[in-house]
Motif scaffolding. Structure first.
Motif, mmCIF file in Angstrom:
data_model
loop_
_atom_site.group_PDB
_atom_site.id
_atom_site.type_symbol
_atom_site.label_atom_id
_atom_site.label_comp_id
_atom_site.label_asym_id
_atom_site.label_seq_id
_atom_site.Cartn_x
_atom_site.Cartn_y
_atom_site.Cartn_z
ATOM 1 N N TRP A 68 -3.105 14.899 5.251
ATOM 2 C CA TRP A 68 -1.796 14.483 5.753
ATOM 3 C C TRP A 68 -0.821 15.646 5.756
ATOM 4 O O TRP A 68 -0.039 15.810 4.830
ATOM 5 N N LEU A 116 1.051 10.332 1.312
ATOM 6 C CA LEU A 116 1.083 10.597 2.754
ATOM 7 C C LEU A 116 2.546 10.739 3.145
ATOM 8 O O LEU A 116 3.332 9.799 2.910
ATOM 9 N N ASN A 134 -12.734 4.495 0.459
ATOM 10 C CA ASN A 134 -11.918 4.017 1.579
ATOM 11 C C ASN A 134 -12.531 4.490 2.896
ATOM 12 O O ASN A 134 -12.952 5.654 2.994
ATOM 13 N N GLU A 135 -12.568 3.614 3.878
ATOM 14 C CA GLU A 135 -13.045 3.973 5.225
ATOM 15 C C GLU A 135 -14.243 4.926 5.129
ATOM 16 O O GLU A 135 -14.235 6.035 5.681
ATOM 17 N N GLY A 187 -6.130 4.636 0.943
ATOM 18 C CA GLY A 187 -6.185 5.458 2.103
ATOM 19 C C GLY A 187 -7.158 6.652 1.994
ATOM 20 O O GLY A 187 -7.884 6.853 1.026
ATOM 21 N N CYS A 188 -7.142 7.390 3.086
ATOM 22 C CA CYS A 188 -7.985 8.587 3.173
ATOM 23 C C CYS A 188 -7.770 9.497 1.967
ATOM 24 O O CYS A 188 -8.706 10.140 1.491
ATOM 25 N N GLU A 222 -5.520 -2.722 4.696
ATOM 26 C CA GLU A 222 -4.580 -1.935 5.519
ATOM 27 C C GLU A 222 -4.329 -2.708 6.798
ATOM 28 O O GLU A 222 -5.279 -3.009 7.532
ATOM 29 N N GLU A 256 0.441 5.427 -0.213
ATOM 30 C CA GLU A 256 -0.487 6.562 -0.196
ATOM 31 C C GLU A 256 0.282 7.870 -0.390
ATOM 32 O O GLU A 256 1.476 7.964 -0.060
ATOM 33 N N TRP A 301 1.186 0.837 14.323
ATOM 34 C CA TRP A 301 1.019 2.301 14.258
ATOM 35 C C TRP A 301 1.593 2.873 15.552
ATOM 36 O O TRP A 301 1.002 2.712 16.612
ATOM 37 N N LEU A 349 4.275 4.384 8.538
ATOM 38 C CA LEU A 349 3.816 3.286 9.395
ATOM 39 C C LEU A 349 4.776 2.090 9.295
ATOM 40 O O LEU A 349 5.980 2.264 9.379
ATOM 41 N N GLN A 405 2.581 1.034 5.476
ATOM 42 C CA GLN A 405 2.653 1.252 4.053
ATOM 43 C C GLN A 405 4.069 0.913 3.595
ATOM 44 O O GLN A 405 4.965 0.781 4.432
ATOM 45 N N TYR A 441 -5.203 -2.232 12.512
ATOM 46 C CA TYR A 441 -3.891 -1.723 12.934
ATOM 47 C C TYR A 441 -3.559 -2.252 14.317
ATOM 48 O O TYR A 441 -4.439 -2.495 15.152
ATOM 49 N N PHE A 462 0.856 -1.190 0.000
ATOM 50 C CA PHE A 462 0.000 0.000 0.000
ATOM 51 C C PHE A 462 0.890 1.237 0.000
ATOM 52 O O PHE A 462 1.811 1.347 0.814
HETATM 53 O O1 AHR Z 1 -2.587 4.264 6.464
HETATM 54 C C1 AHR Z 1 -2.884 5.507 7.003
HETATM 55 C C2 AHR Z 1 -4.369 5.792 7.060
HETATM 56 O O2 AHR Z 1 -4.972 4.924 7.968
HETATM 57 C C3 AHR Z 1 -5.139 5.582 5.790
HETATM 58 O O3 AHR Z 1 -5.105 6.676 4.943
HETATM 59 C C4 AHR Z 1 -6.528 5.367 6.285
HETATM 60 O O4 AHR Z 1 -7.298 4.565 5.419
HETATM 61 C C5 AHR Z 1 -6.336 4.743 7.660
HETATM 62 O O5 AHR Z 1 -7.111 5.343 8.610
#
Ligand code: AHR
Length: 508
Positions: free
Chosen positions: A99, A30, A175-176, A73-74, A307, A28, A311, A361, A356, A251, A26
């Motif tokens: 981010w 970010l 996503n989410e 991701g977000c 994911e 992102e 974390w 992370l 990721q 996570y 993954f």
């Molecule tokens: O991986 C970081 C973030 O964690 C992602 O963007 C989101 O989907 C999750 O909350």
């Protein structure tokens, strides 16, 4: 202290295939995952191909990365793909409010992502925008990427320098959606997922595996709402084959809830809590699978953990919203434990993506911010040592006798974790000793085959906090492991290994 364990491995009994996609990744937009991680730009002094960092690509090629999820991701629900195609100077700049509130110049877009996948030999998993996008925008992205012949999006793609369509097997529908993807109720999102999926067409030879955005942890109501939408149990219509997979995210933290703690400084208690939390993904997968079984006993719909990982607190001195963390032996053992559990659930679990891949992370690779140094993390080595499980046949493993479970408050975890698979006449055994200070002598009865050992490796370090840095890149790196072999009863083989504390081993 020492302990002993006895494990039976039924090499001649076949279980489900372990999809290679359980070893997915993954990336992102970010922090320094894309910019400074994968992407340095064509003008960088860091060796690159078309702006893609070659040392990162080379290191990842050794992992046989099966698929790569992008752009979030977000971030996926804030991303508008047209901003990331065409000449780079013309691409609009946006602010990545999710981010770090930093500028995103869109220099890494669709073509750059597809070039990265080609370099890695990985299948693209593109995550579309439901939260702030439209059905038309997502539908046209699929057309842009995968349609052959002539159409408005094909003409645009060709004008941007790519004639042939790409193959895109995996597509995420937001996503989410319960959080950053739109703060929706499960029923609202379930309807939206069906609507969007209807317009994600299979163009020409491309076949999409559409993945609905799923639950956080064990939010079973979310999974049930999606299963009701897709399977139509009890109604007269045939099941709606609109999406083929349902995701969930999981996570691992060391404390209660999502309280974060440092990556490299942790107590024995925090280590134990981490392992208990990591082990609990077994219950979570089993619970989602049970809900899915009720609606889909033939397992047509796949479960996708797109994911997962640890974390921790961001490294001191870094932007806290960049989620950059060091990676220790503790992280490696979370990964090895997750893989054992993923293998056990391979019949329903079709894909998983570590969060990721670079600099964010639980990363495989950390790149220096100034300079061109690169570090392979302990987690990287677990992915490499375990890659033989990809598309292998899982075989049953029975822990007949072993060390007692470790109690952590109301939770507990088994300090010894083992999984096994066979492929092309080779068996791969993965063994994790999660104990903090106990050597474990493991005697494995390899039933059904006479066996020889071609390679045995161990990954460990002085302490669970051990990690790699640019100045000490091999503090945690695989080494040869001694094994003893002797013929067992009824044509089986008896294999004995001694696993030091906090270690991961593979035997082929
Ligand atoms: O991986 C970081 C973030 O964690 C992602 O963007 C989101 O989907 C999750 O909350």
């Amino acid at each position: 202290p020492t302990s002993s364990a006895r494990v039976v491995v039924d090499l001649d009994v076949t279980g489900p295939t372990i999809s290679r996609h359980l070893y997915g990744h993954f990336a992102e937009h970010l922090g320094r995952c894309i910019y400074g991680g994968f992407w340095v730009g064509e003008d960088s002094p860091v060796p690159n191909e078309g702006g893609l960092r070659l040392d990162v690509v080379e290191a990842l090629r050794a992992l046989d990365v099966p698929n790569l999820r992008w752009p979030g991701g977000c971030f996926a629900d804030a991303y508008h793909w047209r901003d990331g195609v065409g000449p780079k100077p013309d691409r609009p700049v946006m602010v990545n409010t999710l981010w770090g509130d930093v500028e995103e110049n869109n220099h890494f877009g669709t073509h750059e992502f597809m070039a990265l996948c080609e370099l890695l030999g990985a299948d693209p998993y593109v995550n579309g925008n439901v939260g702030s996008g439209t059905v038309q925008e997502m539908s046209e992205w699929v057309e842009y990427l995968t349609r052959d012949g002539d159409s408005p999006m094909v003409r645009l793609r060709k004008a941007n320098g790519r004639d042939a369509p790409w193959n895109v097997p995996f597509w995420g529908i937001g996503n989410e959606a319960w959080g950053c993807g739109g703060n929706m109720r499960p029923e609202t999102y379930a309807d939206l997922a069906c609507r969007y999926a209807t317009f994600l067409h299979d163009h020409d030879g491309n076949q999409l595996y559409r993945i609905a955005a799923g639950a956080a942890d064990d939010d079973l109501a979310w999974t049930e709402a999606l299963m009701k939408a897709v399977s139509c149990l009890g109604c007269t219509r045939t099941p709606r084959n609109v999406f083929q997979g349902i995701s969930f995210h999981y996570y691992t933290f060391a404390g209660d809830g999502i309280a974060k703690s440092p990556a490299t400084e942790f107590s024995d208690e925090q280590y134990h809590r981490t392992m208990a939390k990591a082990a609990d993904i077994d219950r979570v997968i089993a619970a989602h699978s049970a809900v899915m079984d009720a609606y889909d006993p033939l397992r047509r719909v796949g479960l996708v953990c797109d994911e997962w990982g640890t974390w921790w607190e961001a490294e001191p001195g870094t932007n806290p919203r960049f989620l950059q963390q060091q990676n220790t032996l503790r992280d490696a053992l979370v990964a090895s434990l997750h893989f054992d559990i993923f293998h056990q659930h391979a019949a329903r679990l079709r894909m998983a993506n570590i969060a990721q891949t670079v600099n964010v992370l639980q990363a495989m690779i950390l790149t220096e911010e100034s300079g061109d140094g690169l570090v392979l993390t302990p987690t990287y080595h677990v992915f490499e040592m375990n890659k033989g499980h990809q598309d292998a046949t899982s075989v049953p493993v029975h822990l007949v006798d072993g060390p007692d479970a470790v109690a952590v408050g109301d939770d507990r975890f088994d300090p010894l974790s083992v999984s096994a698979s066979t492929k092309d006449g080779t068996a791969l055994l993965s063994l994790s000793n999660l104990a903090l200070d106990t050597d474990t002598t493991v005697r494995l009865d390899l039933r059904g085959r006479g066996a020889t050992v071609t390679r045995a490796r161990i990954l460990t370090g002085d302490k669970p906090q051990s990690h790699n840095t640019v100045s000490a890149p091999d503090a945690v790196t695989p080494a040869e492991l001694a094994v003893a072999l002797r013929p067992g009863a009824l044509g089986s083989t008896e294999l004995t290994v001694v696993l030091p504390p906090h270690s991961f081993a593979t035997v082929e």
